[in-house]
Scaffold this active site. Sequence first.
Site, mmCIF file in Angstrom:
data_model
loop_
_atom_site.group_PDB
_atom_site.id
_atom_site.type_symbol
_atom_site.label_atom_id
_atom_site.label_comp_id
_atom_site.label_asym_id
_atom_site.label_seq_id
_atom_site.Cartn_x
_atom_site.Cartn_y
_atom_site.Cartn_z
ATOM 1 N N TYR A 162 -1.411 -3.158 -3.841
ATOM 2 C CA TYR A 162 -0.089 -3.254 -4.460
ATOM 3 C C TYR A 162 0.330 -4.713 -4.421
ATOM 4 C CZ TYR A 162 4.970 -2.640 -5.179
ATOM 5 O OH TYR A 162 6.257 -2.712 -5.666
ATOM 6 N N ASP A 216 -2.705 -12.131 -1.467
ATOM 7 C CA ASP A 216 -1.340 -11.613 -1.421
ATOM 8 C C ASP A 216 -1.039 -11.251 0.031
ATOM 9 O OD1 ASP A 216 1.038 -10.316 -1.553
ATOM 10 O OD2 ASP A 216 0.488 -8.972 -3.193
ATOM 11 N N LYS A 237 8.432 -10.792 3.019
ATOM 12 C CA LYS A 237 8.668 -9.943 4.196
ATOM 13 C C LYS A 237 8.874 -10.747 5.488
ATOM 14 C CE LYS A 237 6.554 -5.896 2.096
ATOM 15 N NZ LYS A 237 7.361 -4.740 1.875
HETATM 16 N N1 PLP Z 1 2.684 -7.659 -2.429
HETATM 17 C C1 PLP Z 1 2.468 -6.824 -1.418
HETATM 18 C C2 PLP Z 1 1.158 -6.861 -0.714
HETATM 19 C C3 PLP Z 1 3.464 -5.943 -1.004
HETATM 20 O O1 PLP Z 1 3.214 -5.082 -0.010
HETATM 21 C C4 PLP Z 1 4.705 -5.964 -1.678
HETATM 22 C C5 PLP Z 1 5.783 -5.056 -1.261
HETATM 23 O O2 PLP Z 1 5.622 -4.177 -0.465
HETATM 24 C C6 PLP Z 1 4.884 -6.865 -2.727
HETATM 25 C C7 PLP Z 1 3.865 -7.698 -3.082
HETATM 26 C C8 PLP Z 1 6.204 -6.917 -3.444
HETATM 27 O O3 PLP Z 1 7.160 -7.478 -2.601
HETATM 28 P P1 PLP Z 1 8.724 -7.166 -2.835
HETATM 29 O O4 PLP Z 1 8.932 -5.739 -2.478
HETATM 30 O O5 PLP Z 1 9.412 -8.136 -1.897
HETATM 31 O O6 PLP Z 1 9.011 -7.469 -4.262
#
Ligand code: PLP
Length: 457
Positions: free
Chosen positions: A160, A262, A290
């Site tokens: 994700y 990511d 986060k």
């Molecule tokens: N990338 C990863 C690995 C994530 O787990 C998340 C959200 O859980 C995101 C991107 C997106 O982040 P946000 O919820 O702050 O938009």
Amino acid sequence: MATEAEAKRSVTTEYVTSGSKRMHERARSSLAGGVASVARAIPPGPWPYPIYLDRGEGSHIWDVDGNEYIDYNLAHGPLILGHRPPELTAAMVDILQTRGSTFALGHDLEYLAAEQLVAHVPSVELVRFTNSGTEAVLAALRFARGATGRNKVVRFEGHYHGWGDPIHWSHRPLVAAAGLAHAPRAVAATNGIPESYGAELIIQPWNDLAVLERTLRTRQHEIAAVITEPIMGNCGGLLPAPGYLQQVRELTAKYGILLIFDEVITGFRVGLSGAQGLFGVTPDITTLAKAIGAGYPVGAVGGTHKVMDFVASHQITHAGTYNGNLVQTGAVNSAVAQLARPGVYERLTALGDRLRAGLLKAASELGIPAVTTGVGPMLQIWFQEKAPTNYREAALGPSYTQGRQELLRQGLQKRGVMLLAGQFSNWYISTAHSEQDIDTTIDRSRDAMIELKDRLA
Ligand code: PLP
């Protein structure tokens, strides 16, 4: 076999959630679905409405009915210092009272925060701030395409990377609709995304080097980047096979393709230098969010000069009214400074290991097959013999298909332990958790597993 009475032992005397029910009814008439994100929609279980919270402190939260929980959801991960950490809260109040919330002009907090990320994250030589992880990923994709002049992006099934149109594909596709295991098709994760976005993606199975090697070799001139979560945080913390990330790094370098990690979940969670520090693999671009803000809304995208100089020279646009505001960057400064103190990650890891060991011991004593995944203060339990290594194994295994982990989560909720819903999420531990929290959680988990065992029988 355990008795009903034994299983009920640790259920909060009367688990009442009628206040949450009432609030959800009210919220639904003005807030779409009664929630602010699909990730907060009603989880499965006996409560057909989400739990509404009153407050949090340290490692504990209280809902509107007065139920107290030990919190392993931690707002989907960010609250690495726990709820209302005194030092961070004081720093934020001071910034708001003496300076302001946002200027959309330069200030010291933004370069101080940038310096901290550059100092700790190996791949980050220059950085830009965003408001969320989703924005950071969208920026990373643009930077990669702009820097290489190519369009295609390789992404892995079951990862994700936020909800942006160009990347919100093949997140949790129905396996039956997702094509062959070694050649998955791109499946939009929601209605409303044009098919044309999917055509720019090449979906691959994770942890399978042979398939990736063939793809990169044969399509190298089309591919701007490979994007991966270095630990599959959105599939229950599945780990890369030994050497896998190193080899992905070597292959991408060999074919002149950029590598994006990511690290929205893993950054500053599995260690000060994130998963890239843990595995000793340095990507070209990294996304963070986060934990860097410990609960305040911030993301960041950083990388090598080779990539980021295009941004610095404005050949690739990155904009945003709120980027780098005082709330974001003040939070990063305080949070990262606290996380950088000696012993923080050693303690977080020890707490995670204590929890893992306790959960596995309880399962083993009850004769329930169980394994754990994840690293340090992010973990997940699977009630099956073997840990999955990729999305399809996870999605087809009994722990998920039979909802075994979900039964544990429900059992824990009524016993005062809050998990983020879903086998594909993680338990998160903060610096505010105590050994006592962990031991209480293990005791309550054992009781919840007694119920689970009855259901499995
Ligand atoms: N990338 C990863 C690995 C994530 O787990 C998340 C959200 O859980 C995101 C991107 C997106 O982040 P946000 O919820 O702050 O938009």
